[in-house]
Design an enzyme around this catalytic site. Sequence first.
Site, PDB file in Angstrom:
ATOM      1  N   GLU A 229     -18.389  -3.572  23.658  1.00 45.87           N
ATOM      2  CA  GLU A 229     -17.651  -4.830  23.748  1.00 45.87           C
ATOM      3  C   GLU A 229     -16.405  -4.862  22.856  1.00 45.87           C
ATOM      4  O   GLU A 229     -15.345  -5.325  23.281  1.00 45.87           O
ATOM      5  CB  GLU A 229     -18.566  -6.015  23.387  1.00 45.87           C
ATOM      6  CG  GLU A 229     -19.645  -6.316  24.406  1.00 45.87           C
ATOM      7  CD  GLU A 229     -20.924  -5.537  24.158  1.00 45.87           C
ATOM      8  OE1 GLU A 229     -21.910  -5.782  24.867  1.00 45.87           O
ATOM      9  OE2 GLU A 229     -20.923  -4.681  23.236  1.00 45.87           O
TER      10      GLU A 229
ATOM     11  N   HIS B  80       0.843  -1.197   0.000  1.00 43.78           N
ATOM     12  CA  HIS B  80       0.000   0.000   0.000  1.00 43.78           C
ATOM     13  C   HIS B  80       0.880   1.250   0.000  1.00 43.78           C
ATOM     14  O   HIS B  80       1.173   1.816   1.054  1.00 43.78           O
ATOM     15  CB  HIS B  80      -0.904  -0.002   1.230  1.00 43.78           C
ATOM     16  CG  HIS B  80      -1.818  -1.188   1.310  1.00 43.78           C
ATOM     17  ND1 HIS B  80      -1.373  -2.436   1.665  1.00 43.78           N
ATOM     18  CD2 HIS B  80      -3.150  -1.308   1.069  1.00 43.78           C
ATOM     19  CE1 HIS B  80      -2.391  -3.282   1.656  1.00 43.78           C
ATOM     20  NE2 HIS B  80      -3.477  -2.629   1.287  1.00 43.78           N
TER      21      HIS B  80
ATOM     22  N   HIS C 257      -3.694   3.145  -3.498  1.00 45.34           N
ATOM     23  CA  HIS C 257      -3.984   2.638  -2.148  1.00 45.34           C
ATOM     24  C   HIS C 257      -3.395   1.256  -1.904  1.00 45.34           C
ATOM     25  O   HIS C 257      -2.613   1.081  -0.962  1.00 45.34           O
ATOM     26  CB  HIS C 257      -5.492   2.586  -1.898  1.00 45.34           C
ATOM     27  CG  HIS C 257      -5.856   1.891  -0.623  1.00 45.34           C
ATOM     28  ND1 HIS C 257      -5.875   2.531   0.594  1.00 45.34           N
ATOM     29  CD2 HIS C 257      -6.185   0.597  -0.362  1.00 45.34           C
ATOM     30  CE1 HIS C 257      -6.205   1.671   1.547  1.00 45.34           C
ATOM     31  NE2 HIS C 257      -6.399   0.489   0.992  1.00 45.34           N
TER      32      HIS C 257
ATOM     33  N   HIS D 200     -30.042 -14.083  23.605  1.00 48.30           N
ATOM     34  CA  HIS D 200     -29.092 -14.067  24.715  1.00 48.30           C
ATOM     35  C   HIS D 200     -28.557 -15.455  25.055  1.00 48.30           C
ATOM     36  O   HIS D 200     -27.783 -15.604  25.992  1.00 48.30           O
ATOM     37  CB  HIS D 200     -29.749 -13.450  25.954  1.00 48.30           C
ATOM     38  CG  HIS D 200     -29.877 -11.962  25.893  1.00 48.30           C
ATOM     39  ND1 HIS D 200     -30.529 -11.316  24.877  1.00 48.30           N
ATOM     40  CD2 HIS D 200     -29.410 -10.990  26.725  1.00 48.30           C
ATOM     41  CE1 HIS D 200     -30.485 -10.011  25.083  1.00 48.30           C
ATOM     42  NE2 HIS D 200     -29.804  -9.795  26.184  1.00 48.30           N
TER      43      HIS D 200
END
Length: 661
Positions: A406, A26, A260, A468
């Site tokens: 999280e 890159h 890129h 859950h």
Amino acid sequence: MSVKSKCVDAVRILSAEAIQKAKSGHPGICMGAAPIGFELFADFLNVSYKNPKWDNRDRFVLSAGHGSMLLYSLLHLFGFDVTKEDLMNFRQLGSRTPGHPEYGKTDGVETSTGPLGQGIGNAVGFALAEAHLAAVFNRPDYNVVDHYTYALCGEGCLEEGLGYEACSFAGTQKLGKLILLYDKNNITIEGDIKTSFNEDIVTRFLAQGWQVIRVPDATDLVILKSAIEKAKSDLTRPSLVICNTKIGHGSPLENSEKSHGAPLGEANLAAAKQTLGWTEEPFEVPEDVKDYCRKLADKKLEAEQKWNELFANYERAYPELAAKYKQYMEGYAPDYTELMNKFDFSAPEATRASSGKILNELAKSVPNLLSGSADLAPSTMTELKCSDYFSPENRTGRNIRFGIREHAMAAICNGIQLHGGLKILCSTFFAFSDYMKGGIRISALLNVPVIYVMTHDSIGVGEDGPTHQPMEQLIALRSIPDIKVFRPCDGRETVAAYISAFTQDSPTVLVLSRQNLNQNAGSGIKALTGGYILDDCKGKPDVILIGTGSEVDLCTGAKELLKKEKINARVVSMPCMEEFEKQTPEYQEYVLPKACKARVCVEAASHFAWYKYSRDYGEVIAMKSFGTSAPANVLFNHFGFTKENVAEKAKLSIQHVKKDK
């Protein structure tokens, strides 16, 4: 042209040459962000190329890890053990210059990056660790912990949700020694970002509690230097320095997404050299560039020398604190032999509750242990009762409120653990491990011993229902190399899981129950083997019953039912497959003799992990669907997790074996 400008061009050309030789890489970010990287290494980073692991060094994280050649070129110029040959071997097998930075492979690389946003989270973790350790150890005139964390990111890192999460947390915690340098070139791999990322970044970061500084043209090193100095001067807020750059600077592919993720091509590389006035042979730099960078690198060695002198005086002034600091850095190794006997595991108890007791006992003898949660500590029972919460007002707090973030929590914990001096644990509900799997995977890749406590481990969650109730999460985490997944069946196995987590240098996931589990007389330290005979029969077994967690109790119950029918059953608890697989073939044969072909494997989760152990004639009682909403005991009966069903499947397995004979 000034020597500093020539240094910047050296970074550009070395990067482009290495990428061209590798035919992969890159170049765009390397050429565009070269002024940012060089200015940082030249005038700001306190690092020691002779001692890259010096405790009080500044940390630099290349969050945009695809720009790895930018970092390798800088490390090469500033004296780190990255040779010309290493640059020429970019992205090759066994190279010390892999395609994305990898922790432990290259001098000066602080963390493995590449998955965008992870590096920002790691940098937040570094800054948090510095703030906590500084509060614990610094005294007037003795700032023995005093360094900055810098991270370089692009649009991609800020587009990722992880970037939002981590930056929001950092602003809330006022981590003033965190400086994020944003390589703003308005290009991603698909092209101009005007249809994908056109929000007001300044307002966004101000709203998150950051200082925001703009550099209209990053090639102006004077303005860039002034901006970083301003960022350093505000210790009340983390700082974002927005640096306008041009991807592929100086090449015919400047401002194009074509620079890129692919080499420039020989013709474009030659044109870039001509534009920049570069006449050196490939992988060579002018002598004045070498001399300038080496003098700067040697000058930086003074910072470590001064710190060593400071610490020597600190040791005389505060001998107990100095000894404690050294112990933090070396890590604590308490005597775990007595840990099993400190608790009364007699009454039924959820393993999350057992975990809370064990964790708080360990916290007494491991003072550098921090514990955090994604807003669930009362449920995961991971709060350290001996300490307050970490905050801008209380940096000594050992509990961390990560909020409902999280993914960022996992990435931040990786940074805390990598920083050195601290041991980190974090927790959430097991079903939500999906949100943080990217960070858990990086823990394994880094081989850092972050401890993940995941509670509410199965359909035993009950009425909360299938959203859950984890099904596939166990197999997902077990499939990650270099990680240990423990699902203990009772309190004593939970102790063993913690001992393993605290004594081995690899990440550990503890998968714990919400519902109460019976305590097993045969459980204990043997759980460190990952799998062992919990309850054996007299003579050779007719069938082996293998379970984990709450299902081990079903196996022991089924054993008694089978005994009434004069069927010998052996119960094997398998709390950690990864550890069992490390045991000798002789031990594995002792626990699971091949001659005993009748087997039943029981786990209230995905069945995919178990066919290796059930083999040709065995039965697997597991989940092949999502759960549903109902009381836990109703669900276990509904899905066949009963001792009666285990016993019936055992007899069926025995019939399979007899029929084949």
